[in-house]
Scaffold this active site. Structure first.
Site, PDB file in Angstrom:
ATOM      1  N   HIS A 182      39.228  63.952  15.715  1.00 22.55           N
ATOM      2  CA  HIS A 182      39.644  62.727  15.034  1.00 22.55           C
ATOM      3  C   HIS A 182      41.065  62.845  14.500  1.00 22.55           C
ATOM      4  O   HIS A 182      41.817  61.874  14.486  1.00 22.55           O
ATOM      5  CB  HIS A 182      38.672  62.404  13.899  1.00 22.55           C
ATOM      6  N   ARG A 289      35.192  50.456  23.384  1.00 20.56           N
ATOM      7  CA  ARG A 289      33.859  51.069  23.295  1.00 20.56           C
ATOM      8  C   ARG A 289      33.074  50.363  22.192  1.00 20.56           C
ATOM      9  O   ARG A 289      33.370  50.515  21.006  1.00 20.56           O
ATOM     10  CB  ARG A 289      33.979  52.564  23.040  1.00 20.56           C
ATOM     11  N   CYS A 494      40.975  54.882  33.949  1.00 24.16           N
ATOM     12  CA  CYS A 494      40.907  55.109  32.506  1.00 24.16           C
ATOM     13  C   CYS A 494      40.858  56.612  32.254  1.00 24.16           C
ATOM     14  O   CYS A 494      40.040  57.304  32.856  1.00 24.16           O
ATOM     15  CB  CYS A 494      39.659  54.481  31.911  1.00 24.16           C
TER      16      CYS A 494
END
Length: 542
Positions: A182, A289, A494
């Protein structure tokens, strides 16, 4: 002068002093009281930690806000709280119990066979550290840096990046870590140069020194000599000029010299990300997503999903938005879905999981079909493995349509539906999949490389499979492109590989006409493609 080489997590070049971040806890003067007292102290610390995270959430948005929300939700996880309570009842102090459970949870996530999920272990450690620091009376304030610095540590936590003044962060470098952490994702979003996996020796050697962080090449140069400094200064000036050129390119169409149009799309996770991508010059959102809408242990109801997708369409300001249906994993433990607790990339994920819970899949379809009436929304199914699951998913779409018709609810009858090809079996059977009511195809290279080479993306020893040109995957892509062209369907790549100019050129020469990546890489790829002539020999080495 000493050079350490790792892996670039967020491109850029900076120079400045190094500041070492230490994440150890004190724990040296802990006095353990009765279990009832320790439990009360723990409960109070959790409340305070959640309040602190909520305050930080209100100061952020987009990806950063989603990360903080995930951390706050971890402090509401019944399993985690129960384990801490049990250890306290067995005689541990509150801080020691939280440390043990945090390490246990982090280790469980880290051992999952999926890089994105395994990197959530850092978020668990981050939020547990916050609670432990509260219990130990340690400050949670960020270090006050007098001058902008390059931050180094074994790992960088999301809270480090969020809490430190952005103007004081030149870049960050870690001895371990991953490009999927992250912190790395946030660095790319915030345009902070970052390099990971530099090795533990870098930490001891760099503290308090001047350094050059070359996140284009994955290098950290400690105590650079005069020649290295001059070279870096020239490159930094050149980079500034290049950024100004990129800003100029933003409004130009991406058309190669021979007249081939390439669509440049962005990966996004929230409406804020979408707005930033549009500002960066994206032609649309190639991958949103949808599991980011799940912030707790329950999948939102149809109307809640509908309003979220509407917000995404509004943020795109008329540009197309491709929404990938739920790909739920270990950090999205959903009530009633027992098969989300033991996540494996070879197990129940993507469309497999959706088909095993048709009621949830139909609910999402209803929300998406309704939203598609309001703008250019496209639906994509993840992890298609062959014609059978593709056909079954389409049948459930028809179920959702039938329900909406029967109820008189307006929706888009002709919403485009596409397949995400990211496993070899789907590439091998692409001609059958794409011939059956498919409107477009995206190729997910990150997973396609992992599955083709049996190379775990979490394992740094496997990094060679994910750099350079993957020849076996290239042949699979040829098969998908041929199948798509026979059906006159657009093909989009992608994945991280699309951000490399030479690899992007290879894709275009193969017949791919769309590239999807993080927004900050779009203009660099556009600049390369504008100079490309498909009638001339390739500019890369074979």
């Amino acid at each position: 002068m000493r050079r350490f080489t790792g892996i670039s997590a967020s491109k850029g070049l900076v120079m400045g002093p190094v500041h070492r971040l230490h994440h150890g806890t004190a724990g040296l003067v802990r006095v353990v009281g009765l279990p009832v007292r320790e439990q009360a102290l723990f409960d109070a610390a959790v409340i305070l930690a959640k309040e602190e995270l909520h305050v930080l959430e209100e100061k952020t948005d987009g990806t950063q806000q989603a990360i903080l929300m995930f951390q706050r939700m971890m402090l509401e996880d019944a399993g985690l709280l129960a384990q801490v309570a049990q250890r306290i009842a067995d005689g541990d102090g509150a801080a020691a119990a939280m440390e043990w459970v945090g390490r246990h949870y982090a280790a469980t996530l880290e051992n999952l066979d999926d890089e994105y999920m395994s990197q959530r272990s850092v978020d668990v450690l981050d939020v547990c550290r916050r609670v432990v620091n509260i219990l130990d009376g340690e400050p949670r304030k960020a270090p006050e840096l007098e001058v902008p610095c390059i931050l180094v540590g074994e790992r960088i936590f999301p809270s480090d990046i969020i809490s430190i003044d952005r103007a004081k962060i030149l870049g960050f470098a870690t001895s371990g870590g991953s490009i999927q952490s992250h912190a790395a994702i946030m660095a790319r979003t915030m345009d902070i140069p970052a390099v990971v996996q530099l090795g533990s020796e870098m930490l001891a050697y760099s503290e308090g020194q001047a350094a050059i962080l070359d996140a284009y090449n994955g290098d950290m140069i400690i105590k650079p000599d005069a020649d290295a400094v001059r070279h870096a200064q020239r490159r930094i000036v050149g980079e500034g000029m290049l950024k100004r050129r990129m800003a100029f390119l933003k409004d130009q169409p991406c058309v190669t010299k021979d007249g081939t149009t390439v669509t440049l799309l962005a990966n996004c996770s929230s409406p804020t990300d979408i707005r930033a991508a549009m500002d960066a010059g994206a032609d649309g959102v190639g991958l949103l997503r949808s599991e980011f809408v799940i912030t707790g242990e329950h999948i939102p109801a149809e109307d809640e999903q509908y309003y979220y997708y509407m917000t995404c369409l509004e943020a795109a300001a008329g540009h197309p938005v491709t929404i990938c249906t739920f790909d739920i994993g270990a950090d999205k433990r959903v009530a009633g879905l027992e098969d989300t607790t033991n996540y494996s990339p070879l197990g129940m994920r993507g469309v497999r999981l959706q088909l095993s819970h048709p009621e949830l899949f139909v609910t999402q379809m209803r929300a998406l079909l309704r939203t598609a009436l309001k703008g250019d929304l496209r639906i994509m199914f993840p992890m298609i493995t062959g014609p059978a699951d593709w056909k079954e998913a389409l049948e459930l779409v028809e179920v959702a349509k039938s329900q909406l018709r029967r109820e008189g609810v307006p929706f888009n009858e002709k919403v485009p539906i596409g397949a995400m090809i990211e496993v070899p079996s789907a590439a091998l059977l692409a001609d059958e999949i794409l011939a059956d009511r498919c409107s477009f195809v995206h190729i997910g290279t990150n997973d396609l490389i992992q599955y083709t080479y049996a190379a775990d993306r979490r394992d740094s020893r496997m990094s060679g499979y994910f750099t350079g040109w993957p020849h076996a995957v290239g042949r699979l892509i040829d098969m998908v492109v041929a199948a798509a062209w026979s059906q006159e369907l657009p093909v989009t790549i992608c994945g991280v590989s699309a951000t490399d100019p030479d690899t992007a050129e290879r894709f275009i020469r193969q017949g791919v006409r769309g590239l999807c990546m993080e927004a900050r890489s779009l203009m660099q790829i556009k600049a390369h493609l504008l100079e490309l002539d498909l009638n001339e020999p390739p500019r890369f080495r074979r």
